[in-house]
Design a protein around this motif. Sequence first.
Motif, PDB file in Angstrom:
ATOM      1  N   PHE A  62      -3.712  10.040 -13.059  1.00 39.70           N
ATOM      2  CA  PHE A  62      -3.443   8.643 -12.716  1.00 39.70           C
ATOM      3  C   PHE A  62      -3.336   7.824 -13.990  1.00 39.70           C
ATOM      4  CE2 PHE A  62      -4.763   4.403 -11.281  1.00 39.70           C
ATOM      5  CZ  PHE A  62      -3.925   4.244 -10.197  1.00 39.70           C
ATOM      6  N   GLY A  80       2.122   1.858  -3.188  1.00 40.21           N
ATOM      7  CA  GLY A  80       1.043   2.357  -4.019  1.00 40.21           C
ATOM      8  C   GLY A  80       0.866   3.851  -3.855  1.00 40.21           C
ATOM      9  N   ASN A  81       0.875   4.291  -2.600  1.00 41.82           N
ATOM     10  CA  ASN A  81       0.681   5.710  -2.361  1.00 41.82           C
ATOM     11  C   ASN A  81       1.828   6.538  -2.899  1.00 41.82           C
ATOM     12  OD1 ASN A  81      -1.815   5.792  -1.213  1.00 41.82           O
ATOM     13  ND2 ASN A  81      -1.030   5.127   0.767  1.00 41.82           N
ATOM     14  N   GLN A 134       3.541   5.812  -5.449  1.00 38.80           N
ATOM     15  CA  GLN A 134       3.320   5.917  -6.881  1.00 38.80           C
ATOM     16  C   GLN A 134       2.276   6.990  -7.184  1.00 38.80           C
ATOM     17  OE1 GLN A 134       3.116   1.953  -8.144  1.00 38.80           O
ATOM     18  NE2 GLN A 134       2.935   2.463 -10.291  1.00 38.80           N
ATOM     19  N   LEU A 135       1.271   6.993  -6.303  1.00 38.97           N
ATOM     20  CA  LEU A 135       0.199   7.979  -6.461  1.00 38.97           C
ATOM     21  C   LEU A 135       0.779   9.378  -6.355  1.00 38.97           C
ATOM     22  CD1 LEU A 135      -2.883   7.686  -6.700  1.00 38.97           C
ATOM     23  CD2 LEU A 135      -3.005   8.298  -4.314  1.00 38.97           C
ATOM     24  N   PHE A 164      -5.018   3.350  -3.868  1.00 35.31           N
ATOM     25  CA  PHE A 164      -4.374   3.030  -5.137  1.00 35.31           C
ATOM     26  C   PHE A 164      -5.127   1.903  -5.851  1.00 35.31           C
ATOM     27  CE2 PHE A 164      -1.296   0.748  -7.716  1.00 35.31           C
ATOM     28  CZ  PHE A 164      -0.816   1.783  -8.499  1.00 35.31           C
ATOM     29  N   ASP A 165      -5.455   0.864  -5.066  1.00 34.37           N
ATOM     30  CA  ASP A 165      -6.222  -0.254  -5.632  1.00 34.37           C
ATOM     31  C   ASP A 165      -7.547   0.226  -6.199  1.00 34.37           C
ATOM     32  OD1 ASP A 165      -4.355  -2.069  -4.978  1.00 34.37           O
ATOM     33  OD2 ASP A 165      -5.297  -2.711  -3.103  1.00 34.37           O
ATOM     34  N   ASP A 169      -7.035   1.994  -9.402  1.00 28.84           N
ATOM     35  CA  ASP A 169      -6.618   1.002 -10.384  1.00 28.84           C
ATOM     36  C   ASP A 169      -7.833   0.255 -10.929  1.00 28.84           C
ATOM     37  OD1 ASP A 169      -4.263   0.163 -11.552  1.00 28.84           O
ATOM     38  OD2 ASP A 169      -4.360  -1.757 -10.492  1.00 28.84           O
ATOM     39  N   GLU A 227       0.822  -1.206   0.000  1.00 31.78           N
ATOM     40  CA  GLU A 227       0.000   0.000   0.000  1.00 31.78           C
ATOM     41  C   GLU A 227       0.854   1.253   0.000  1.00 31.78           C
ATOM     42  OE1 GLU A 227      -3.266  -1.562  -0.843  1.00 31.78           O
ATOM     43  OE2 GLU A 227      -2.985   0.577  -0.588  1.00 31.78           O
TER      44      GLU A 227
END
Lengths: 455, 162
Positions: free
Chosen positions: A74, A9-10, A12-13, A180-181, A184, A6
Amino acid sequence: MNIEVEKEGNLQLALEHGRIGSDLSAKKGELRIALAGNANVGKSVLFNQMTGLHQHIGNWPGKTVERAEGTLHFKGYTIDIIDLPGIYSLSTYSIEELVSREYIIDEKPDLVINVVDASLIERNLFFTLQLIELGTPLLIALNQMDLAKRKGIAIATDKLEELLGVPVIPTIAVKGIGIFDLLDKAIEIIEKGQKRKQQLVSEKNEGGQGETSKEEDYCSDSLKYGSEIEGRIGKLAALLKKNNFRYPDRYMAIKLLEEDKEIIEETGKIDTKISAEAKELAKDIEKIHNHSCSTVITSERYEKAGWIARNVMQIKSPIKPLIEERLHDITTHRIFGYPIMIIILFSMFLLVFTFGGWLNSLLTNFFYGVQSIFQGTFGVETISALVWSIIEGLIAGITIVLPYIIPFYFILYVLENSGYLSRIAFLMDNLMHKIGLHGKAFIPMINHGAFCGAG
Amino acid sequence: MGIYYSKFNHRVLIDSKNPTRESPNCYHILKNKVTNSMMRLLANLTELKNGQSGIIFNFEAHPCRARLRRRRRRRWGSWHKRGSTDPDSLPFKTSGNEKELGKNAENESQCVQRLMDLGLTPGTKIVVVKSAPFRGPLEVLVRGSRIVIGREIASRITIEVM
């Protein structure tokens, strides 16, 4: 849930956020996503997490309902996110409900993310079922998973997904987990939808047959009502099919049976026969159940929501009272509630006035220091005296607004977000009714009194 | 279905949805004993004690209780004006002009719809968690969520006491 993933993920965000200007070459297009859900499910938190500072708060045109819009970059898409007001149903009880319904129907966002409170799943699913009836592309963010866990509730997301026929992503918006999920999945669904649309278009061009299967499959069997109602919905939907309404047929049929004023008016304009037929059918249902048809359908929908909730929910540990609940109990206590209220309000004012007074004297001293410098450099002639008097006017404003009003609003913001203001409304409701006001009017009244004193 | 008072102060059981004075579809004049036991079963939400539970019956004011309440209306905290939607005259309401009546009915159906949207559908179990002092609003537990309802609205929710 894997926290490490996670975090990545963040990250990346965040990177995506940073790449706004530089990554124009990979731009794929603009998307619109709406956030819908009950009040107090963490919709706004999710919205803030997604959009950061790229927000734009206004009003819905012609209505006193706040409209929050933000942008997010995104995976090469520019996503416009709209935070719809928190509502419990898509009937026409309030402007908020009407605004949300019309937005989803008329502006057709690419996707609606339904934010669901995992700790109160039954009431939230009631709204989800209505969104499914609306036939809009849907994704569920099962939010506040941590709160549900603390309450001892475990939810089988895959089961929920299966029963609703809608993808579900668990999230904890406050900590940024699952966002993020969520995005996605959102992109995945939209891309899939676009592909299918293209397919349909090409099929239509080739054979002209693809159209009929278009909207048949958006109600899975597990979501159907009782046969006596479902049969009548089918009958009405068949009638509605001949005309092209902006709402899906099934949704419209249900709303006609529910005696929704807006929908009845709309059908009445085009075909009065349909609304007459709907009235007949509604009467039949009323006769069977001995309740009004809207009552029957609402009960039926809640029955479904409850059934799904019971199927996906597992209550694990014996429920231990949460700290929030204890606070709630004590702040609304019939005896202790009042002293607590007085202490909190009193300390709020004390804080504001002592802090404000201190800052005020500091600022005043500072400005008087400036005054002597000003007079030293420009003298005390007419023009400079005039200029100074203008500055003095500004100073007066600053020395009141900055030390008193800003901290005051900050404290009020904290109290409101903690939910304490509604507890005060609960305690004061009847007393306020006696002077012809609502319980919620207590805080504005107190503030008004206090600030008149301050002014 | 409900128990109402007739013109002559008989307790009447009416077996229809919207009875009018001219055409009550079917009614029975009840004996006191029967009504008393029926009344014991039905109550409005405000009559429950904290922690007591019941099942929602319907959203029509319970007229037997309304009649009782009329006598002790001036209890502490209940003397604010009740407006034109007096529950006492619900089933046989003929006074007031038509527009007003229509508006009342509309407001009422909207209010009922709202309550149902929040989960208070007929047949649902409801628990009174707490009532605010000075005859203030009631906090109830329905379908796992806590909701606060104003006393005036709560008094129009008829429930079967469990």
